[in-house]
Each structure stands twice: as structure tokens, then as C-alpha cells.
Design a protein around this motif. Structure first.
Motif, PDB file in Angstrom:
ATOM      1  N   PHE A   1      -8.873  41.051 -41.138  1.00  0.00           N
ATOM      2  CA  PHE A   1      -7.679  41.699 -41.679  1.00  0.00           C
ATOM      3  C   PHE A   1      -6.768  42.278 -40.596  1.00  0.00           C
ATOM      4  N   LEU A   2      -6.940  41.867 -39.359  1.00  0.00           N
ATOM      5  CA  LEU A   2      -6.100  42.363 -38.283  1.00  0.00           C
ATOM      6  C   LEU A   2      -5.147  41.264 -37.804  1.00  0.00           C
ATOM      7  N   TYR A   3      -3.958  41.671 -37.393  1.00  0.00           N
ATOM      8  CA  TYR A   3      -2.931  40.753 -36.927  1.00  0.00           C
ATOM      9  C   TYR A   3      -2.348  41.338 -35.635  1.00  0.00           C
ATOM     10  N   PHE A   4      -2.459  40.590 -34.535  1.00  0.00           N
ATOM     11  CA  PHE A   4      -1.951  41.036 -33.246  1.00  0.00           C
ATOM     12  C   PHE A   4      -0.845  40.095 -32.756  1.00  0.00           C
ATOM     13  N   GLU A   5       0.119  40.673 -32.037  1.00  0.00           N
ATOM     14  CA  GLU A   5       1.111  39.884 -31.323  1.00  0.00           C
ATOM     15  C   GLU A   5       1.093  40.261 -29.847  1.00  0.00           C
ATOM     16  N   THR A   6       1.345  39.267 -29.008  1.00  0.00           N
ATOM     17  CA  THR A   6       1.353  39.453 -27.566  1.00  0.00           C
ATOM     18  C   THR A   6       2.531  38.670 -26.987  1.00  0.00           C
ATOM     19  N   GLY A   7       2.677  38.681 -25.677  1.00  0.00           N
ATOM     20  CA  GLY A   7       3.720  37.878 -25.051  1.00  0.00           C
ATOM     21  C   GLY A   7       3.738  38.056 -23.550  1.00  0.00           C
ATOM     22  N   GLN A   8       3.826  36.943 -22.820  1.00  0.00           N
ATOM     23  CA  GLN A   8       3.879  37.029 -21.371  1.00  0.00           C
ATOM     24  C   GLN A   8       5.082  37.865 -20.944  1.00  0.00           C
ATOM     25  N   GLY A   9       4.833  38.831 -20.072  1.00  0.00           N
ATOM     26  CA  GLY A   9       5.887  39.697 -19.562  1.00  0.00           C
ATOM     27  C   GLY A   9       5.894  41.078 -20.161  1.00  0.00           C
ATOM     28  N   SER A  10       5.094  41.316 -21.206  1.00  0.00           N
ATOM     29  CA  SER A  10       5.143  42.621 -21.868  1.00  0.00           C
ATOM     30  C   SER A  10       4.680  43.749 -20.937  1.00  0.00           C
ATOM     31  N   ALA A  11       3.655  43.506 -20.127  1.00  0.00           N
ATOM     32  CA  ALA A  11       3.191  44.547 -19.212  1.00  0.00           C
ATOM     33  C   ALA A  11       4.212  44.807 -18.112  1.00  0.00           C
ATOM     34  N   LEU A  12       4.827  43.738 -17.605  1.00  0.00           N
ATOM     35  CA  LEU A  12       5.843  43.911 -16.574  1.00  0.00           C
ATOM     36  C   LEU A  12       7.036  44.680 -17.119  1.00  0.00           C
ATOM     37  N   SER A  13       7.450  44.380 -18.343  1.00  0.00           N
ATOM     38  CA  SER A  13       8.602  45.069 -18.935  1.00  0.00           C
ATOM     39  C   SER A  13       8.326  46.554 -19.110  1.00  0.00           C
ATOM     40  N   ALA A  14       7.051  46.925 -19.209  1.00  0.00           N
ATOM     41  CA  ALA A  14       6.661  48.334 -19.327  1.00  0.00           C
ATOM     42  C   ALA A  14       6.309  48.954 -17.982  1.00  0.00           C
ATOM     43  N   GLU A  15       6.555  48.209 -16.893  1.00  0.00           N
ATOM     44  CA  GLU A  15       6.174  48.646 -15.544  1.00  0.00           C
ATOM     45  C   GLU A  15       4.692  49.038 -15.506  1.00  0.00           C
ATOM     46  N   ALA A  16       3.875  48.162 -16.115  1.00  0.00           N
ATOM     47  CA  ALA A  16       2.445  48.446 -16.249  1.00  0.00           C
ATOM     48  C   ALA A  16       1.610  47.224 -15.893  1.00  0.00           C
ATOM     49  N   HIS A  17       2.100  46.410 -14.921  1.00  0.00           N
ATOM     50  CA  HIS A  17       1.413  45.154 -14.608  1.00  0.00           C
ATOM     51  C   HIS A  17       0.465  45.266 -13.417  1.00  0.00           C
ATOM     52  N   HIS A  18       0.557  46.340 -12.645  1.00  0.00           N
ATOM     53  CA  HIS A  18      -0.366  46.595 -11.527  1.00  0.00           C
ATOM     54  C   HIS A  18      -0.408  45.444 -10.526  1.00  0.00           C
ATOM     55  N   GLY A  19       0.706  44.742 -10.349  1.00  0.00           N
ATOM     56  CA  GLY A  19       0.746  43.654  -9.381  1.00  0.00           C
ATOM     57  C   GLY A  19       0.037  42.390  -9.818  1.00  0.00           C
ATOM     58  N   ILE A  20      -0.296  42.289 -11.090  1.00  0.00           N
ATOM     59  CA  ILE A  20      -0.994  41.118 -11.633  1.00  0.00           C
ATOM     60  C   ILE A  20       0.027  40.225 -12.342  1.00  0.00           C
ATOM     61  N   ASP A  21      -0.108  38.917 -12.210  1.00  0.00           N
ATOM     62  CA  ASP A  21       0.863  38.003 -12.802  1.00  0.00           C
ATOM     63  C   ASP A  21       0.797  38.025 -14.322  1.00  0.00           C
ATOM     64  N   GLN A  22       1.900  37.605 -14.953  1.00  0.00           N
ATOM     65  CA  GLN A  22       2.024  37.774 -16.393  1.00  0.00           C
ATOM     66  C   GLN A  22       1.106  36.841 -17.181  1.00  0.00           C
ATOM     67  N   LEU A  23       0.780  35.687 -16.653  1.00  0.00           N
ATOM     68  CA  LEU A  23      -0.169  34.816 -17.354  1.00  0.00           C
ATOM     69  C   LEU A  23      -1.546  35.452 -17.413  1.00  0.00           C
ATOM     70  N   THR A  24      -2.015  35.988 -16.301  1.00  0.00           N
ATOM     71  CA  THR A  24      -3.334  36.611 -16.264  1.00  0.00           C
ATOM     72  C   THR A  24      -3.392  37.826 -17.182  1.00  0.00           C
ATOM     73  N   LEU A  25      -2.315  38.609 -17.223  1.00  0.00           N
ATOM     74  CA  LEU A  25      -2.303  39.767 -18.114  1.00  0.00           C
ATOM     75  C   LEU A  25      -2.235  39.351 -19.581  1.00  0.00           C
ATOM     76  N   GLU A  26      -1.614  38.220 -19.864  1.00  0.00           N
ATOM     77  CA  GLU A  26      -1.632  37.705 -21.235  1.00  0.00           C
ATOM     78  C   GLU A  26      -3.066  37.353 -21.639  1.00  0.00           C
ATOM     79  N   ALA A  27      -3.813  36.744 -20.725  1.00  0.00           N
ATOM     80  CA  ALA A  27      -5.221  36.464 -21.003  1.00  0.00           C
ATOM     81  C   ALA A  27      -5.996  37.750 -21.246  1.00  0.00           C
ATOM     82  N   GLN A  28      -5.671  38.811 -20.488  1.00  0.00           N
ATOM     83  CA  GLN A  28      -6.310  40.111 -20.708  1.00  0.00           C
ATOM     84  C   GLN A  28      -6.074  40.594 -22.142  1.00  0.00           C
TER      85      GLN A  28
END
Length: 466
Positions: free
Chosen positions: A288-315
Motif C-alpha cells: 500500500f505504499l507509493y514512492f516517487e524518485t528522480g535523478q538529480g533530486s539530491a543535488l537540487s537539495a544540495e544534499a548529494h555529498h559529491g556522489i553522482d546522481q545515478l548512484t544516489l538514485e540507486a540509493q
């Protein structure tokens, strides 16, 4: 520890795993914006060579973020299972890619190792694969989920009906949903992004969608995609909640920017579970849970810690699977060209996201979309839509005329989904398909817009005015 590759006599060194992964990624404007992308195709190729030789066991031993400081990483590593990792423990990333591509590596083989694969391993191998390889491996994997119906089975291509409205006008939303039902869309969910983030607006939408589903006896689920705390507040005031929605990201800091704390999200999920047990509704499953994600969301929040957006999407996918959701989708081109600049980057990201999510065991959908200032057009979405359907994507979006008038972006339409089903001989969710046949909207598994549609419209009109 530095990683080194020699390419035609030129030496390339990468300071750590973060840099190696970033430089091995396909070109993305988001990584360029972050200053971590490869500066040349030679450097990118060298990074891929070095990454191919990296043992999976080393990736497991070197988390990109400290689990004591990042709750997403902590949850991912606490869910990792050693026994499923053993069959692939001795492999490098390159060998893992070869194993995934082998014909004997089928659904059963992939299920055995699923909980031994970390998100970083999924991201690493995705960086070494071509588009057709991402499609080929993802096509092997079926992830079946159940709520008020069943999606993800072989040959099933579901659609979220998304008739958003800029003022949350309920009759307009319901008429847009009815149009989707007439085209065989809405089996994944009838999901509305509210224009107003208020308990009253969310409650009105949830009650209206529930009346639509009950009046027409549609075997599907509804969702209002507000913040999860607003949905819970509406539920506590008596509004029915089928799916609890939340956008999530791949780091604790990025989730905090969404107003998400994992403990609170977990507690909210338990409240919805109890809510389902009390409702007089026929559930075919307990997801009963529904999640949305997207490459670049961590970078847009200045929360990517120097990690690329594909890897953070996998996270983000590693986090999502610990909650066993009914739906998850990447909104692949929604964040904007600062992160995925054009058709080529959006297409690549959509195939990467779908592949990684499926590999990690998620019921992946993709919002095949772009913003109006990206270098993309309707042909771009056509191309990616057909590629994803060929890859076994669980569901896509159905937006009236493909133009979301509330979120102001372009996605796929009801017509698009109907055409792709016909083209590739795909069908709606089984319970939903039976309902379509019973209403005369489908005949022998094919779309049949006929004189039965006015009867549905009359039923809806009476519901709205009554």
C-alpha cells in the motif's frame, strides 16, 4: 585508495570510489553542474575500465556515506543479506555485467541474489551497460505487487491515470479520470497531485476518488500525492487511503528537504496498514505504499555529498525496497534540464532507473516526461515509452492529452498507453481487464470505445450531482 586505468598509454587516476563512479557515468548535466562529471570521453572510458575491474566485495566494504551519519545508508546496509551475496561475491563489476547478460541468468537466478546486491553495485553495473543491455536484463525480471488489484505480471502494462487540475476542481478531476478509464487506463492507480497542500483539499480528493471507484466498482486504487503527513491527517479525519504516497531520495539530508524522517514514515505506514484492516474493501494483497524518485533530486537539495546522481538514485531504490511498496516510479525528466538536459540524457536515465529498480526487486514504473525548457519533444517521449514497454516496465503515466495543466510538464497520454498496448500486445491488470470487458470498454482484450461509454458518464454525473 586511488583507482588507476591506463588507456592507450595515458594514465588516469581516480581518488576514491565516489570519483570513480561519477567519472564512469554517462554524460548528465546534473553531474556537470555538481562539478564531478568526466571532463572528456577518454576519461569516461578509463573510469569504465577501472570500474569493470572493481570487485563487488570492495563496493560492499566501502559505503559511500557513513551509516552512522546517514540513515538511508544505515537502512540499506542493515537490510543487506550475506547468503544471497555469496554466489556473486567473487565477481568484479565487469563479470557481474557478463553474468546478468547470460541467457541462463533468469528470473529465478536473479531472485536468489537480489538481497545481496547493494544499490551501489546496481549503479556500478548500470554504468557499464548499453541501452539495449539495460532493456534486455530488465526484461527478464517481473516484480508482481498487489493492493486492490495485481500489477507486474508477464504481459501486463499498467497505467496511472493522472487527471490533475490547477484548482483541484473535483468534477473536472473525476471527468478526467473517467476519460482514462474509457481508454483502459488507471489500473496502476488513479493518482492526483493536489494543487493545494491542505488536509481539506486532500480529503476532498480522496473521498471523491473513492466514490468514483465504488460507484463504478472499479478494481483499482486511489491516491492523493500530498506529503505523507497530510495524507495521514486526512485519514485520521475519516478520508479513505488506499496508497500512502511520498517522494524519497538517496540521502538523509535530501529526504529532510522533503520533510521526510524515516521513523515517522515507518510509523505512518503502520497506521495505513491498520486503516486497511478496518476498511470494508476487497484487498487482493497487502502492499500500500507509493514512492516517487528522480535523478538529480539530491543535488537540487544540495544534499548529494559529491556522489553522482545515478548512484544516489540507486540509493533511493535501496531505501524504497525495505518498505515493500506497491508502486514506485522515477519522474525521469521532471526536475529539469539542469539535471537531464535533453532527449538523449532523459532516455538513458529512464532506462538506467528502470533497470536498477528491477534488479533491486522493485515494481518499477517511469513517468516518461520532460519540462518545457528541456531539449525534448513528443517524439522523445514516444521513443522512451516504447523502449520501456519493451523492457517490461510495470506502468507509466496517463495524462489527459499528455499535458499536465497543474504541474506544467509533458508526459504520456491515455492514447499513448493504449497504442503501446496494442503495438506490443500488452494488457491491463487482470482484475481491471475483466472490469473493462464487463463494461464493454474492451472486447476480447482490445479497446472498444462504443455506446457503453455514455452509461458510465451518466453514472458519474449522478454521483457528482447527487
Amino acid at each position: 585508495m586511488a583507482y588507476v586505468a591506463i588507456l592507450r598509454g595515458e594514465r588516469f587516476a581516480f581518488a576514491d570510489l565516489r570519483e570513480l563512479l561519477a567519472k564512469a557515468n554517462e554524460a548528465k548535466s546534473g553531474d556537470q553542474l555538481a562539478g564531478i562529471a568526466a571532463t572528456s570521453e577518454r576519461q569516461r572510458a578509463a573510469a569504465k575500465f577501472a570500474l569493470a575491474d572493481l570487485p563487488l566485495s570492495e563496493i560492499l566494504a566501502k559505503p559511500l556515506l557513513d551509516p552512522d551519519l546517514d540513515d538511508v545508508t544505515r537502512r540499506i546496509f542493515s537490510s543487506h543479506q550475506n547468503s544471497p551475496f555469496q554466489p556473486i561475491r567473487s565477481q568484479t563489476v565487469g563479470q557481474f555485467r557478463e553474468w546478468l547478460l547470460e541467457d541462463p541468468t533468469d528470473q529465478a537466478a536473479l531472485e536468489k541474489v537480489r538481497w545481496g546486491i547493494t544499490p551501489t553495485m546496481a549503479a556500478a553495473v548500470a554504468k557499464l551497460m548499453s541501452n539495449k543491455e539495460l532493456i534486455y536484463v530488465a526484461r527478464k525480471i517481473r516484480i508482481v505487487t498487489r493492493c486492490r488489484n495485481t500489477i507486474g505480471e508477464e504481459g501486463v502494462f499498467a497505467v496511472r491515470a493522472q487527471p490533475n487540475h490547477p484548482t483541484d476542481d473535483l468534477p473536472a478531476i473525476l471527468l478526467g479520470a473517467l476519460e482514462g478509464l474509457a481508454y483502459g487506463c488507471g489500473d496502476a492507480v488513479i493518482g492526483i497531485n493536489p494543487a493545494a497542500e491542505s488536509i481539506e483539499a486532500v480529503s476532498t480528493i480522496l473521498r471523491g476518488l473513492d466514490r468514483l471507484i465504488e460507484t463504478l466498482q472499479v478494481p483499482t486504487q486511489a491516491c492523493c500525492l500530498a506529503h505523507f503527513t497530510t495524507q495521514i491527517a486526512a485519514m485520521e479525519r475519516g478520508a479513505p487511503v488506499d496508497l500512502l504516497f511520498q517522494s524519497i531520495a538517496g540521502t538523509q539530508k535530501a529526504n529532510a528537504s522533503f520533510g521526510v524522517e524515516l521513523d515517522r514514515l515507518t510509523a505512518a505506514a503502520e497506521k495505513v496498514r491498520e486503516h486497511h484492516r478496518r476498511r470494508d474493501v476487497h484487498w487482493v494483497g497487502e502492499q500500500f505504499l507509493y514512492f516517487e524518485t528522480g535523478q538529480g533530486s539530491a543535488l537540487s537539495a544540495e544534499a548529494h555529498h559529491g556522489i553522482d546522481q545515478l548512484t544516489l538514485e540507486a540509493q533511493a531504490y535501496g531505501l524504497a525496497r525495505t518498505y515493500n511498496p506497491f508502486l514506485i516510479n522515477s519522474v525521469v525528466g521532471f526536475i529539469g534540464p539542469e539535471y537531464l538536459a535533453d532527449e538523449r540524457q532523459i532516455t538513458r536515465a529512464g532506462l538506467e532507473d528502470h533497470f536498477m529498480g528491477k534488479l533491486l526487486g522493485l515494481p518499477m514504473g517511469v513517468d516518461v516526461c520532460y519540462t518545457n525548457h528541456a531539449e525534448a519533444d513528443a517524439n522523445s517521449t514516444d521513443n522512451l515509452l516504447i523502449l520501456l514497454a519493451s523492457a517490461g516496465c510495470n506502468y507509466v503515466m496517463g495524462v489527459p492529452a499528455s499535458d499536465d495543466v497543474m504541474l506544467n510538464y509533458q508526459s504520456t497520454s491515455y492514447h499513448d498507453a493504449a497504442l503501446v498496448r496494442s503495438l506490443l500486445q500488452l494488457k491491463p491488470a487482470p482484475e481491471f481487464a475483466q472490469w473493462l470487458e464487463s463494461r464493454g470498454l474492451f472486447q476480447h482484450g482490445k479497446l472498444a470505445l462504443n455506446d457503453r461509454l455514455p452509461a458510465l458518464t451518466d453514472s458519474l454525473s449522478r454521483m457528482i450531482t447527487g
